[in-house]
Design a protein around this motif. Structure first.
Motif, PDB file in Angstrom:
ATOM      1  N   PHE A  12       0.820  -1.222   0.000  1.00 26.11           N
ATOM      2  CA  PHE A  12       0.000   0.000   0.000  1.00 26.11           C
ATOM      3  C   PHE A  12       0.854   1.273   0.000  1.00 26.11           C
ATOM      4  CE2 PHE A  12      -3.280  -3.076   1.473  1.00 26.11           C
ATOM      5  CZ  PHE A  12      -4.117  -2.924   0.381  1.00 26.11           C
ATOM      6  N   TRP A  19      -3.245   5.699  -6.102  1.00 23.75           N
ATOM      7  CA  TRP A  19      -4.489   5.067  -5.651  1.00 23.75           C
ATOM      8  C   TRP A  19      -5.740   5.761  -6.211  1.00 23.75           C
ATOM      9  CZ3 TRP A  19      -5.060   0.488  -3.360  1.00 23.75           C
ATOM     10  CH2 TRP A  19      -6.318   0.176  -2.839  1.00 23.75           C
ATOM     11  N   VAL A  29     -15.696   3.211  -3.827  1.00 27.10           N
ATOM     12  CA  VAL A  29     -15.894   4.100  -2.677  1.00 27.10           C
ATOM     13  C   VAL A  29     -17.196   4.901  -2.822  1.00 27.10           C
ATOM     14  CG1 VAL A  29     -15.025   6.194  -1.563  1.00 27.10           C
ATOM     15  CG2 VAL A  29     -13.482   4.287  -1.949  1.00 27.10           C
ATOM     16  N   ILE A  56     -11.561   2.860   9.729  1.00 26.88           N
ATOM     17  CA  ILE A  56     -10.452   1.897   9.800  1.00 26.88           C
ATOM     18  C   ILE A  56      -9.983   1.594   8.374  1.00 26.88           C
ATOM     19  CG2 ILE A  56      -9.767  -0.409  10.611  1.00 26.88           C
ATOM     20  CD1 ILE A  56     -10.687   1.396  12.893  1.00 26.88           C
ATOM     21  N   GLY A  57      -8.701   1.804   8.109  1.00 25.75           N
ATOM     22  CA  GLY A  57      -8.169   1.564   6.755  1.00 25.75           C
ATOM     23  C   GLY A  57      -8.603   2.674   5.816  1.00 25.75           C
ATOM     24  N   CYS A  58      -8.354   3.916   6.238  1.00 25.00           N
ATOM     25  CA  CYS A  58      -8.851   5.077   5.467  1.00 25.00           C
ATOM     26  C   CYS A  58      -8.095   5.272   4.159  1.00 25.00           C
ATOM     27  CB  CYS A  58      -8.740   6.345   6.303  1.00 25.00           C
ATOM     28  SG  CYS A  58      -7.049   6.707   6.826  1.00 25.00           S
ATOM     29  N   GLY A  59      -6.912   4.653   4.029  1.00 27.92           N
ATOM     30  CA  GLY A  59      -6.139   4.827   2.801  1.00 27.92           C
ATOM     31  C   GLY A  59      -5.855   6.292   2.530  1.00 27.92           C
ATOM     32  N   LEU A  62     -10.292   8.484   0.287  1.00 33.12           N
ATOM     33  CA  LEU A  62     -11.374   8.591  -0.716  1.00 33.12           C
ATOM     34  C   LEU A  62     -12.747   8.640  -0.046  1.00 33.12           C
ATOM     35  CD1 LEU A  62     -10.285   6.178  -3.635  1.00 33.12           C
ATOM     36  CD2 LEU A  62     -10.450   8.679  -3.689  1.00 33.12           C
ATOM     37  N   VAL A  77      -7.713   5.910  10.380  1.00 25.34           N
ATOM     38  CA  VAL A  77      -6.488   5.202  10.771  1.00 25.34           C
ATOM     39  C   VAL A  77      -6.092   4.269   9.642  1.00 25.34           C
ATOM     40  CG1 VAL A  77      -7.016   5.281  13.239  1.00 25.34           C
ATOM     41  CG2 VAL A  77      -7.658   3.277  11.931  1.00 25.34           C
ATOM     42  N   SER A  80      -0.578   1.853   6.745  1.00 27.39           N
ATOM     43  CA  SER A  80       0.430   2.213   5.737  1.00 27.39           C
ATOM     44  C   SER A  80       0.783   3.696   5.841  1.00 27.39           C
ATOM     45  CB  SER A  80      -0.129   1.887   4.334  1.00 27.39           C
ATOM     46  OG  SER A  80       0.439   2.739   3.368  1.00 27.39           O
ATOM     47  N   MET A  83      -0.031   5.658   2.643  1.00 23.13           N
ATOM     48  CA  MET A  83      -1.441   6.046   2.515  1.00 23.13           C
ATOM     49  C   MET A  83      -1.713   7.301   3.369  1.00 23.13           C
ATOM     50  SD  MET A  83      -3.259   4.262   0.421  1.00 23.13           S
ATOM     51  CE  MET A  83      -3.783   2.689  -0.248  1.00 23.13           C
ATOM     52  N   VAL A 107      -1.538   4.022  12.338  1.00 28.70           N
ATOM     53  CA  VAL A 107      -1.531   3.156  13.519  1.00 28.70           C
ATOM     54  C   VAL A 107      -2.349   1.892  13.248  1.00 28.70           C
ATOM     55  CG1 VAL A 107      -3.547   4.260  14.608  1.00 28.70           C
ATOM     56  CG2 VAL A 107      -1.836   3.207  16.054  1.00 28.70           C
ATOM     57  N   LEU A 108      -1.966   0.828  13.934  1.00 32.03           N
ATOM     58  CA  LEU A 108      -2.763  -0.401  13.946  1.00 32.03           C
ATOM     59  C   LEU A 108      -3.602  -0.323  15.216  1.00 32.03           C
ATOM     60  CD1 LEU A 108      -3.287  -3.380  12.969  1.00 32.03           C
ATOM     61  CD2 LEU A 108      -1.397  -4.043  14.447  1.00 32.03           C
ATOM     62  N   HIS A 145     -13.878   0.559   4.483  1.00 33.75           N
ATOM     63  CA  HIS A 145     -14.189   0.033   3.148  1.00 33.75           C
ATOM     64  C   HIS A 145     -12.994  -0.754   2.622  1.00 33.75           C
ATOM     65  CE1 HIS A 145     -15.933  -0.355  -0.751  1.00 33.75           C
ATOM     66  NE2 HIS A 145     -14.981   0.338  -1.345  1.00 33.75           N
ATOM     67  N   THR A 147     -11.278  -3.145   3.815  1.00 37.90           N
ATOM     68  CA  THR A 147     -10.181  -3.318   4.780  1.00 37.90           C
ATOM     69  C   THR A 147     -10.335  -4.585   5.617  1.00 37.90           C
ATOM     70  OG1 THR A 147      -9.878  -0.929   4.859  1.00 37.90           O
ATOM     71  CG2 THR A 147      -8.932  -2.166   6.676  1.00 37.90           C
ATOM     72  N   ILE A 151      -7.618  -7.847   7.685  1.00 38.94           N
ATOM     73  CA  ILE A 151      -7.383  -7.859   9.133  1.00 38.94           C
ATOM     74  C   ILE A 151      -7.351  -9.297   9.659  1.00 38.94           C
ATOM     75  CG2 ILE A 151      -8.366  -7.126  11.356  1.00 38.94           C
ATOM     76  CD1 ILE A 151      -9.138  -4.515  10.021  1.00 38.94           C
TER      77      ILE A 151
HETATM   78  C1  LIG Z   1      -7.802  -1.947  -0.180  1.00 39.64           C
HETATM   79  S1  LIG Z   1      -7.176  -0.589   0.729  1.00 39.64           S
HETATM   80  C2  LIG Z   1      -8.635   0.430   0.887  1.00 39.64           C
HETATM   81  C3  LIG Z   1      -8.319   1.869   1.224  1.00 39.64           C
HETATM   82  C4  LIG Z   1      -9.548   2.775   1.317  1.00 39.64           C
HETATM   83  N1  LIG Z   1     -10.485   2.295   2.307  1.00 39.64           N
HETATM   84  C5  LIG Z   1     -10.210   2.895  -0.036  1.00 39.64           C
HETATM   85  O1  LIG Z   1     -11.229   2.211  -0.235  1.00 39.64           O
HETATM   86  O2  LIG Z   1      -9.713   3.653  -0.880  1.00 39.64           O
HETATM   87  C6  LIG Z   1      -7.000  -1.277   2.353  1.00 39.64           C
HETATM   88  C7  LIG Z   1      -6.381  -0.312   3.337  1.00 39.64           C
HETATM   89  O3  LIG Z   1      -6.417  -0.887   4.638  1.00 39.64           O
HETATM   90  C8  LIG Z   1      -5.184  -0.639   5.274  1.00 39.64           C
HETATM   91  N2  LIG Z   1      -5.043  -1.663   6.310  1.00 39.64           N
HETATM   92  C9  LIG Z   1      -4.744  -2.974   6.178  1.00 39.64           C
HETATM   93  N3  LIG Z   1      -4.775  -3.587   7.375  1.00 39.64           N
HETATM   94  C10 LIG Z   1      -5.123  -2.642   8.278  1.00 39.64           C
HETATM   95  C11 LIG Z   1      -5.344  -2.632   9.686  1.00 39.64           C
HETATM   96  N4  LIG Z   1      -5.225  -3.738  10.414  1.00 39.64           N
HETATM   97  N5  LIG Z   1      -5.689  -1.469  10.281  1.00 39.64           N
HETATM   98  C12 LIG Z   1      -5.817  -0.330   9.557  1.00 39.64           C
HETATM   99  N6  LIG Z   1      -5.621  -0.279   8.225  1.00 39.64           N
HETATM  100  C13 LIG Z   1      -5.294  -1.414   7.598  1.00 39.64           C
HETATM  101  C14 LIG Z   1      -4.161  -0.678   4.160  1.00 39.64           C
HETATM  102  O4  LIG Z   1      -2.973  -0.014   4.491  1.00 39.64           O
HETATM  103  C15 LIG Z   1      -4.928   0.012   3.038  1.00 39.64           C
HETATM  104  O5  LIG Z   1      -4.752   1.404   3.049  1.00 39.64           O
END
Ligand SMILES: C[S@@+](CC[C@H](N)C(=O)[O-])C[C@H]1O[C@@H](n2cnc3c(N)ncnc32)[C@H](O)[C@@H]1O
Length: 252
Positions: A12, A19, A29, A56-59, A62, A77, A80, A83, A107-108, A145, A147, A151
């Protein structure tokens, strides 16, 4: 040997720059945003501006940037740092007169009292003029979304999310469905390492959310994303329809 988290972060970090120029990322999205605003009552009854949201996993943001104008605050959060840098570059490019009500941290999240999340929520609260907060920040809505499939522990993340919510708070999480062996085609082969599961199984996630202690649990199809998949196992490159589910539940 690299862990799944390290593999994901490397992937990522590299994908972050481009992206937002992938039309399928933008389309999925937009469909997730439509589903969330259709199914979470606050967006329908005119109270969404009271919501503090955790994503969670905001990338690159978007979904965050679509939601932000409709809510009070949004903390994103992501594991990466690439991201998060892309997200922050977009925040930095907002016009001066734009009320910045969103922030992202690298952060995780494993506990609701995570210091980085608490710090970001406090910074947004002070920006809107709130001073002091004697209890940890909690959220009215958690979104995510594409994400969940990354996990490792689903029971673990749902238990953390429950703790992140205020009483009455909602989760609204979207991801592609594991509708059978063909769901693996969602990711081309070179992106499969680091993918924990090839989509989300409706019944499985429903049972996990129920077992976590959420109420009003609903897991339903939210939309379909048609996208091109690679030639594999004797099948040609082709377009496939991928169903997406939304997981909805409330902390009472
Ligand atoms: C497929 S991308 C989707 C990004 C964004 N939600 C989008 O739709 O554009 C998955 C995202 O989840 C993040 N990610 C993966 N495992 C994660 C975790 N345990 N906690 C937070 N983010 C996580 C990745 O770094 C990545 O940015």
């Amino acid at each position: 040997m690299s862990t799944a988290l390290e593999i994901n972060n490397a992937r990522f970090n590299q994908e972050a720059i481009d992206w937002d120029s992938n039309k399928k990322h933008v389309e999925s999205v937009a469909k997730a945003f439509e589903a969330i605003t259709r199914l979470v009552p606050a967006f329908q009854d005119g109270t969404s501006k009271n919501l503090d949201v955790l994503e969670i996993g905001c990338g690159t943001g978007l979904l965050s940037f679509l939601l932000a104008p409709h809510v009070r605050s949004l903390v994103g959060v992501d594991t990466s740092d690439g991201m998060i840098s892309a997200f922050n570059a977009k925040v930095g490019a907002l016009p001066d007169d734009y009320t910045v009500n969103l922030a992202a941290v690298n952060v995780l999240v494993q506990e609701a009292d995570d210091v980085h999340v608490q710090g970001a929520a406090a910074a947004l609260a002070s920006r809107r003029g709130e001073s002091g907060h004697d209890t940890p920040y909690r959220f009215d809505l958690v979104v995510s979304h594409l994400t969940l499939h990354h996990i490792p522990s689903m029971p673990g993340i749902f238990s953390t999310l429950l703790q992140c919510l205020r009483p009455g708070g909602w989760i609204a999480l979207t991801d592609y469905e594991d509708f059978g062996p063909e769901a693996i085609a969602f990711h081309p082969e070179d992106k499969r390492p680091g993918v924990e599961r090839h989509g989300i199984k409706k019944d499985e996630v429903l049972e996990i959310i129920d077992g976590t202690g959420f109420n009003k649990v609903r897991v339903e199809e939210a939309f379909v994303l048609r996208k091109e998949v690679e030639a594999e196992d004797g099948k040609p490159a082709r377009e496939m329809d991928f169903p997406f589910i939304i997981c909805l539940a409330v902390r009472t």
